[in-house]
Enzyme design. Sequence first.
Site, short mmCIF file in Angstrom:
data_model
loop_
_atom_site.label_atom_id
_atom_site.label_comp_id
_atom_site.label_asym_id
_atom_site.label_seq_id
_atom_site.Cartn_x
_atom_site.Cartn_y
_atom_site.Cartn_z
N THR A 295 -9.86 -4.61 0.63
CA THR A 295 -10.73 -5.18 1.67
C THR A 295 -11.49 -4.11 2.47
OG1 THR A 295 -8.91 -5.12 3.24
CG2 THR A 295 -9.19 -7.16 2.00
N ASN B 39 -5.12 -9.89 -4.30
CA ASN B 39 -4.89 -9.32 -2.97
C ASN B 39 -4.40 -7.88 -3.08
OD1 ASN B 39 -2.52 -10.32 -4.12
ND2 ASN B 39 -1.66 -11.11 -2.22
N ALA B 40 -3.84 -7.53 -4.23
CA ALA B 40 -3.33 -6.18 -4.45
C ALA B 40 -4.45 -5.22 -4.83
CB ALA B 40 -2.30 -6.20 -5.58
N GLY B 41 -4.24 -3.96 -4.53
CA GLY B 41 -5.19 -2.92 -4.96
C GLY B 41 -4.39 -1.69 -5.30
N HIS B 42 -4.06 -1.53 -6.58
CA HIS B 42 -3.24 -0.38 -6.99
C HIS B 42 -4.16 0.76 -7.42
CE1 HIS B 42 0.57 -3.03 -7.69
NE2 HIS B 42 0.11 -3.06 -6.45
N GLN C 138 2.19 -5.85 -3.23
CA GLN C 138 2.49 -5.96 -1.79
C GLN C 138 3.82 -5.23 -1.51
OE1 GLN C 138 1.55 -9.28 -3.39
NE2 GLN C 138 -0.44 -8.36 -3.14
N THR D 284 2.79 -12.50 2.59
CA THR D 284 2.03 -13.08 1.50
C THR D 284 2.80 -14.30 0.99
OG1 THR D 284 0.76 -12.58 -0.50
CG2 THR D 284 2.97 -11.58 -0.35
N ASP E 18 0.82 -1.23 0.00
CA ASP E 18 0.00 0.00 0.00
C ASP E 18 0.84 1.27 0.00
OD1 ASP E 18 -2.27 -1.69 0.26
OD2 ASP E 18 -1.90 -1.81 2.41
N GLU E 19 2.02 1.20 -0.58
CA GLU E 19 2.90 2.36 -0.58
C GLU E 19 2.51 3.41 -1.62
OE1 GLU E 19 4.03 -0.71 -1.10
OE2 GLU E 19 5.41 -1.29 0.52
N LYS F 284 2.38 2.26 -5.20
CA LYS F 284 3.10 1.80 -6.40
C LYS F 284 2.34 2.14 -7.68
CE LYS F 284 3.05 -2.29 -4.48
NZ LYS F 284 2.72 -1.99 -3.09
N GLY F 285 1.02 1.93 -7.64
CA GLY F 285 0.20 2.15 -8.85
C GLY F 285 0.36 3.56 -9.37
N LYS F 286 0.34 4.51 -8.46
CA LYS F 286 0.47 5.91 -8.88
C LYS F 286 1.81 6.15 -9.56
CE LYS F 286 1.17 10.59 -7.47
NZ LYS F 286 0.90 11.76 -6.67
P1 IMP Z 1 -2.73 -12.69 1.41
O1 IMP Z 1 -1.68 -12.26 0.44
O2 IMP Z 1 -4.12 -12.30 0.97
O3 IMP Z 1 -2.62 -14.12 1.78
O4 IMP Z 1 -2.47 -11.88 2.77
C1 IMP Z 1 -1.30 -12.09 3.56
C2 IMP Z 1 -0.91 -10.81 4.28
O5 IMP Z 1 -0.46 -9.85 3.33
C3 IMP Z 1 -2.05 -10.14 5.04
O6 IMP Z 1 -1.51 -9.49 6.19
C4 IMP Z 1 -2.56 -9.10 4.07
O7 IMP Z 1 -3.21 -8.02 4.71
C5 IMP Z 1 -1.26 -8.67 3.42
N1 IMP Z 1 -1.46 -8.19 2.05
C6 IMP Z 1 -1.71 -8.93 0.95
N2 IMP Z 1 -1.79 -8.15 -0.13
C7 IMP Z 1 -1.59 -6.89 0.29
C8 IMP Z 1 -1.52 -5.63 -0.39
O8 IMP Z 1 -1.65 -5.53 -1.61
N3 IMP Z 1 -1.28 -4.55 0.40
C9 IMP Z 1 -1.07 -4.66 1.74
N4 IMP Z 1 -1.12 -5.80 2.41
C10 IMP Z 1 -1.37 -6.91 1.68
#
Ligand code: IMP
Length: 425
Positions: free
Chosen positions: A301, A40-43, A224, A239, A15-16, A18-20
Amino acid sequence: MAGRVDVLLGAQWGDEGKGKVVDVIAPGYQAIARFQGGPNAGHTLIFDGIKHVLHTIPSGVFRKDVWNLVGNCVVIDPVVFLKEVKSLADAGVDVRPRLLISRRAHLILPTHRALDAASEADKGQSKIGSTLKGIGPTYMDKTGRNGLRVGDIERPDFMDRYHTLVAKHERLFGIYDHKVDWKPMEAEWLQAIAALREFTLVDSEHWMDQQLRAGKNILAEGAQGTLLDIEFGTYPFVTSSNTITAGACTGLGIAPSRIGKAIGIFKAYCTRVGSGPFPTELHDADGEHIRTAGNEFGSTTGRPRRCGWLDLPALRYAVMVNGLTELAMMKADVLSGMPTVRVCTSYRINGKETDRLPFDITTGVAPVYTDMPGWGALDPKLALPKEIEDYIRFIEEAVEVPIRLVSTGPDRTATLLREAQALVR
Ligand code: IMP
C-alpha cells in the site's frame, strides 16, 4: 522415509521479511506452499540488484527445481495474480511450469474489494486500516458458505454462480453509506478469470500428501504475522485468516503430525501498518529514524509503517501459540549506529507487572524496558559485534528459542546463519 512440512511465518504484525528468508532457505525444500492470506501480503526479495514484490505467488519462484503451491486458504484476486505473473515474466521468470493453484482457494471478486472499501469508509475513526484488497469480505463469504472457489471456474455454470454472488453483494451495498463503483473493474476481472484457466489447478491436499509420501520436504510460507491472526491477534485489528502454525494444517490440508520445524521471523524492532494497539510504538525521533533507515513503508500500500522497540511479551506469545522451534532476526542493520537499543521485557497494567500478552492491550499498557548498548555497522562476512551478540542472547534467553539466522541487509547475500545455541531449556 516420509517428508515433512516446515512452517515459516511472521512472529509480529507482518512485514518481518518472510519472503527473503523463504528465498534464502528454499533450495533446501522441494516445494514452497503459501497457506493463507492473499494480495494484502507483499513479500519482498532483493538479489542481483533487482527488487521483486510477491503478493500471491510463493517466494520459491526464483529457485530452480522448486515447486510453488498456492494453498487452499489463500484468497486470489486473478487480476493481481496475473500482474504478478507478468512482472515475473518481464524479469525473465516463467512461473507457469512450476506453479500449482489449489482448486479450493477462494476468489476475490471486484465486489469484495468494493465492500472492503465501503465497510472501512463507514467505520470512520475505528477503521481496521485494511489494505482494501477485498480480503475480509472474501473470507466472510467463505465462512458464510457463499464464496466462489478457483475450482468453480472449471464448471459450466461459473457465470451463474458469479452473478448470484454479485447480486448478494449488490444487496449488501445498501447497508453502507459509502458507495463504491465496482463495475469498471469487472471486464478486466473476467478476462483474468479466463487467463487463470491456463494455469495448473490441483486438489492440493492430495498433491501435498503425494509429495510427503515420496519423501519430499515442503516449506509452508505464511503471510501477515501472528499478531494479525484472526483468533490470537489484536482483534479486531487483525486480518481474516489464521496466520499461525495451525493455519498451515488447515491452509494446506496436512495433519499436525507432519509438521517439523516452526520458524518464526521477527524484526530486531517492531512495526505495524494500519490501526490497532502497539505497546512499544515510538512517536519520537527514534521512531522516525527506524522508519527512514528501515524504509518502513508498506510494500503493498505504500503506507508509512508505525515503528517501535522489540516487544518480548508479544514475541514470547508468538513462540507459544506457534510452537516456534527457531527464529530468524531481520533488519538488524537498521538499528546500527543507535547508541542505545531498548527491549520491552514486560508490561505494567493497572500498576501490576506482567510478561504475558493479555486479552486486551488497547489501553493502559505501559512497556517496561531494558536498555542495551547499540552496535555499529554489520558485515555478514565478519563475526557479529559483541553488542548485537549480547542482544541476541538476551532475546534467546527471554523466549527460549534459538535465533538461527540474522539478516544484515535487504539483499539475499546479506544473511548470516548462526550455529545452534545451547539455550533452549
Ligand atoms: P486486511 O488483511 O487487508 O483486511 O487488513 C487487516 C489488517 O492487517 C490491517 O491493519 C492491515 O494493515 C494488516 N495487514 C494485512 N496484510 C498485511 C501484511 O502483509 N503486512 C502487514 N500488515 C498487513
